[in-house]
Design a protein around this motif. Structure first.
Motif, PDB file in Angstrom:
ATOM      1  N   GLU A  87     143.264 -13.797  52.831  1.00 28.69           N
ATOM      2  CA  GLU A  87     142.465 -14.418  53.882  1.00 28.69           C
ATOM      3  C   GLU A  87     141.001 -14.470  53.480  1.00 28.69           C
ATOM      4  OE1 GLU A  87     143.265 -15.388  57.302  1.00 28.69           O
ATOM      5  OE2 GLU A  87     145.223 -15.526  56.365  1.00 28.69           O
ATOM      6  N   GLN A  89     137.248 -14.639  54.915  1.00 30.25           N
ATOM      7  CA  GLN A  89     136.480 -14.390  56.134  1.00 30.25           C
ATOM      8  C   GLN A  89     135.012 -14.678  55.882  1.00 30.25           C
ATOM      9  OE1 GLN A  89     139.194 -14.018  58.565  1.00 30.25           O
ATOM     10  NE2 GLN A  89     137.244 -13.438  59.408  1.00 30.25           N
ATOM     11  N   LYS A  91     132.965 -15.152  58.774  1.00 32.31           N
ATOM     12  CA  LYS A  91     132.306 -14.720  60.004  1.00 32.31           C
ATOM     13  C   LYS A  91     132.860 -13.360  60.402  1.00 32.31           C
ATOM     14  CE  LYS A  91     131.401 -16.076  64.722  1.00 32.31           C
ATOM     15  NZ  LYS A  91     131.872 -16.869  65.850  1.00 32.31           N
ATOM     16  N   ASN A  92     131.969 -12.456  60.734  1.00 41.49           N
ATOM     17  CA  ASN A  92     132.389 -11.121  61.142  1.00 41.49           C
ATOM     18  C   ASN A  92     132.644 -11.121  62.642  1.00 41.49           C
ATOM     19  OD1 ASN A  92     132.872  -8.454  61.550  1.00 41.49           O
ATOM     20  ND2 ASN A  92     131.004  -7.710  60.593  1.00 41.49           N
ATOM     21  N   ASN A  93     133.916 -11.149  63.010  1.00 43.93           N
ATOM     22  CA  ASN A  93     134.308 -11.091  64.423  1.00 43.93           C
ATOM     23  C   ASN A  93     134.611  -9.660  64.862  1.00 43.93           C
ATOM     24  OD1 ASN A  93     134.143 -13.892  64.998  1.00 43.93           O
ATOM     25  ND2 ASN A  93     136.045 -14.196  63.896  1.00 43.93           N
ATOM     26  N   LEU A  96     138.736  -7.000  61.985  1.00 44.09           N
ATOM     27  CA  LEU A  96     139.599  -6.997  60.793  1.00 44.09           C
ATOM     28  C   LEU A  96     140.706  -5.943  60.831  1.00 44.09           C
ATOM     29  CD1 LEU A  96     137.281  -7.845  57.784  1.00 44.09           C
ATOM     30  CD2 LEU A  96     138.749  -9.336  59.128  1.00 44.09           C
ATOM     31  N   ARG A  99     143.390  -7.370  63.105  1.00 42.43           N
ATOM     32  CA  ARG A  99     144.042  -8.530  62.487  1.00 42.43           C
ATOM     33  C   ARG A  99     144.965  -8.094  61.363  1.00 42.43           C
ATOM     34  NH1 ARG A  99     140.157 -12.895  60.590  1.00 42.43           N
ATOM     35  NH2 ARG A  99     142.116 -13.851  60.000  1.00 42.43           N
ATOM     36  N   PHE A 128     141.565  -9.318  52.626  1.00 41.93           N
ATOM     37  CA  PHE A 128     140.508 -10.112  53.245  1.00 41.93           C
ATOM     38  C   PHE A 128     139.369 -10.241  52.246  1.00 41.93           C
ATOM     39  CE2 PHE A 128     142.528  -8.526  57.153  1.00 41.93           C
ATOM     40  CZ  PHE A 128     142.614  -9.699  57.876  1.00 41.93           C
ATOM     41  N   CYS A 130     135.703 -11.182  52.120  1.00 44.45           N
ATOM     42  CA  CYS A 130     134.616 -11.336  53.089  1.00 44.45           C
ATOM     43  C   CYS A 130     133.315 -11.605  52.363  1.00 44.45           C
ATOM     44  CB  CYS A 130     134.459 -10.063  53.917  1.00 44.45           C
ATOM     45  SG  CYS A 130     135.958  -9.562  54.806  1.00 44.45           S
ATOM     46  N   TYR A 134     131.992  -5.473  55.756  1.00 43.86           N
ATOM     47  CA  TYR A 134     132.514  -5.158  57.088  1.00 43.86           C
ATOM     48  C   TYR A 134     132.161  -3.741  57.529  1.00 43.86           C
ATOM     49  CZ  TYR A 134     135.673  -4.901  61.063  1.00 43.86           C
ATOM     50  OH  TYR A 134     136.188  -4.763  62.322  1.00 43.86           O
TER      51      TYR A 134
END
Length: 153
Positions: A87, A89, A91-93, A96, A99, A128, A130, A134
């Motif tokens: 995946e 990423q 944008k840091n939502n 993680l 998800r 991920f 990123c 994170y």
């Protein structure tokens, strides 16, 4: 310059500045079996992956109605039937870990009658990529595994 020539120049400039963080570019790169295999070798040198069986990009997982179905940027199986979910990423939502757990629960579906032994439940790796840190620890990579809290060995 004509209008179409300007459009072509703009498109070319956009294309030349695309990075792996772009969803379409990430998918095109992951669809190349040799590149994907090399990437997995670099991430997991200890797994001794000989070849990958298939790469599926934007894989939609079928779930029951009313349940959020994950869509994996890239879904890969290797020669030992291990599953890799890759995946991107950007944008840091702040979700993680949740998800990751959700993806692992939906990555490999057992058929009715299958047992829960190693023959049917193969390892699943969720990766991920990123463009942000994170956890904020300055590490280039973080690795997690499932283990007992009481007896972590």
């Amino acid at each position: 310059m004509t209008h179409s020539t300007n459009q072509e120049a703009e498109l070319r400039a956009k294309w030349e500045h695309l990075t792996l963080a772009n969803d379409r570019m990430f998918g095109m790169v992951m669809e190349d079996d040799q590149i994907c295999l090399e990437l997995l070798h670099r991430i997991f040198p200890r797994l001794d992956i000989k070849h990958i069986q298939r790469v599926t990009t934007q894989k939609q997982v079928n779930t029951t109605l009313g349940i959020k179905a994950p869509r994996f940027d890239a879904y890969v199986r290797d020669d030992q039937n291990r599953t890799y979910i890759l995946e991107m990423q950007v944008k840091n939502n702040h979700n993680l870990p949740f998800r990751m757990r959700y993806y692992m629960n939906h990555a490999d579906v057992l058929r009715p009658g299958d047992s829960y032994d190693e023959q049917h439940v193969n390892p699943i790796y969720v990766i991920f990529f990123c463009d942000f840190d994170y956890y904020g620890d300055g590490a280039m990579a973080y690795e997690f595994e499932m283990r007992s809290v009481r007896n972590p060995a």
